[in-house]
Design a protein around this motif. Structure first.
Motif, mmCIF file in Angstrom:
data_model
loop_
_atom_site.group_PDB
_atom_site.id
_atom_site.type_symbol
_atom_site.label_atom_id
_atom_site.label_comp_id
_atom_site.label_asym_id
_atom_site.label_seq_id
_atom_site.Cartn_x
_atom_site.Cartn_y
_atom_site.Cartn_z
ATOM 1 N N CYS A 19 65.804 50.875 77.217
ATOM 2 C CA CYS A 19 66.709 49.956 76.525
ATOM 3 C C CYS A 19 66.592 50.141 75.026
ATOM 4 N N LYS A 20 67.593 49.622 74.351
ATOM 5 C CA LYS A 20 67.589 49.697 72.883
ATOM 6 C C LYS A 20 66.772 48.551 72.307
ATOM 7 N N SER A 21 66.219 48.790 71.170
ATOM 8 C CA SER A 21 65.437 47.760 70.483
ATOM 9 C C SER A 21 66.312 46.534 70.212
ATOM 10 N N ALA A 41 63.314 43.135 72.963
ATOM 11 C CA ALA A 41 62.280 44.160 73.135
ATOM 12 C C ALA A 41 62.195 45.088 71.921
ATOM 13 N N HIS A 42 60.998 45.506 71.626
ATOM 14 C CA HIS A 42 60.749 46.455 70.543
ATOM 15 C C HIS A 42 59.922 47.618 71.090
ATOM 16 N N ASP A 50 56.690 47.201 72.849
ATOM 17 C CA ASP A 50 56.683 46.576 74.176
ATOM 18 C C ASP A 50 56.772 47.619 75.285
ATOM 19 N N SER A 51 56.992 48.862 74.894
ATOM 20 C CA SER A 51 57.053 49.931 75.890
ATOM 21 C C SER A 51 55.720 50.003 76.624
ATOM 22 N N LEU A 110 58.822 50.562 81.239
ATOM 23 C CA LEU A 110 59.779 50.149 80.215
ATOM 24 C C LEU A 110 59.635 51.021 78.979
ATOM 25 N N VAL A 148 61.352 51.335 75.247
ATOM 26 C CA VAL A 148 62.248 50.713 74.280
ATOM 27 C C VAL A 148 62.473 51.694 73.134
#
Lengths: 115, 116
Positions: free
Chosen positions: B13-15, B84-85, B88-89, B113, B115
């Motif tokens: 996902c994108k930040s 998410a940033h 958080d990956s 995940l 990010v």
């Protein structure tokens, strides 16, 4: 507080050798549970064994065996005649305090079995 | 044996976006579910514990407003990573246990995940 120590970060052996993974735990509870999990590269945790604090009998399951010593707070895991498929990260874990706090994991031992 | 299904297995996902991860017990009633996080080459760390119908209990250092956990039914718990940033990956794994048996935890397959 609970703590699990797996001092061996990485172990590399040649196939068919026996290998022992060490696990030392700390807890103030008299009732607790100890676990070993295998984590292959896919990430999924594979349950290997669960042992409660009142059962100090050693256990053998095929090529796997576990040695539980309350006197030294250790729960070591031995693989006999290792195989390449045994290569993975192995985690020792502790559940105490009634289980409300989830599992406390050791840092894991990366086992590499070379052909 | 009991089965816990975790979905998705991988998400990018994108930040700044939010991501929801589901954890389902397929053949038993999970009165307690646990969420763990694992950074690369590190151990699993408990993030929070959730009991069906009540608020989750978060471990020290885990932001409850960032990691929203909902355990609305006996078979489903969700973890939402809000805004998410890249930091958080991680690999997120849930486990479930049934009433009176927290010593037996069934793990999901985990969600990776990433990010951007």
């Amino acid at each position: 507080a609970q703590k699990v120590t797996q001092a061996q970060t990485e172990i590399s052996v040649v196939e068919k050798e026996d290998v022992t993974l060490d696990c030392v735990y700390e807890t103030r509870d008299t009732t607790y549970y100890l676990f070993w999990y295998k984590q292959p590269p896919s990430g999924e945790l594979v349950f290997l064994i669960r042992r409660n604090s009142f059962d100090e009998q050693n256990e053998i399951s095929g090529r796997y065996s576990w040695n539980f010593q309350k006197s030294t707070s250790s729960f070591n895991f031995t693989i006999t005649a290792s195989q390449v498929v045994d290569s993975a990260v192995y985690f020792c874990a502790l559940l105490s305090g009634g289980g409300a706090d989830g599992l406390t994991f050791g840092k894991g031992t990366h086992l590499i079995i070379q052909p | 044996g009991a089965v816990v299904s975790q979905h998705p297995s991988w998400v990018i996902c994108k930040s700044g976006t939010s991501v929801k991860i589901e954890c389902r017990s397929l053949d038993f009633q999970a009165t307690t579910m646990f969420w763990y996080r694992q950074f690369p080459k590190q151990s699993l760390m408990l993030m929070a514990t959730s009991n069906e119908g009540s608020k989750a209990t978060y471990e020290q250092g885990v932001e409850k407003d960032k990691f929203l956990i909902n355990h609305a039914s006996l078979t489903l718990s969700t973890l939402t990573v809000t805004s998410a940033h890249p930091e958080d990956s991680s690999f997120y794994i849930c486990s479930a246990s049934y009433r009176g048996h927290v010593d037996i935890q069934y793990f999901g397959a985990g969600t990776r995940l990433s990010v951007l």
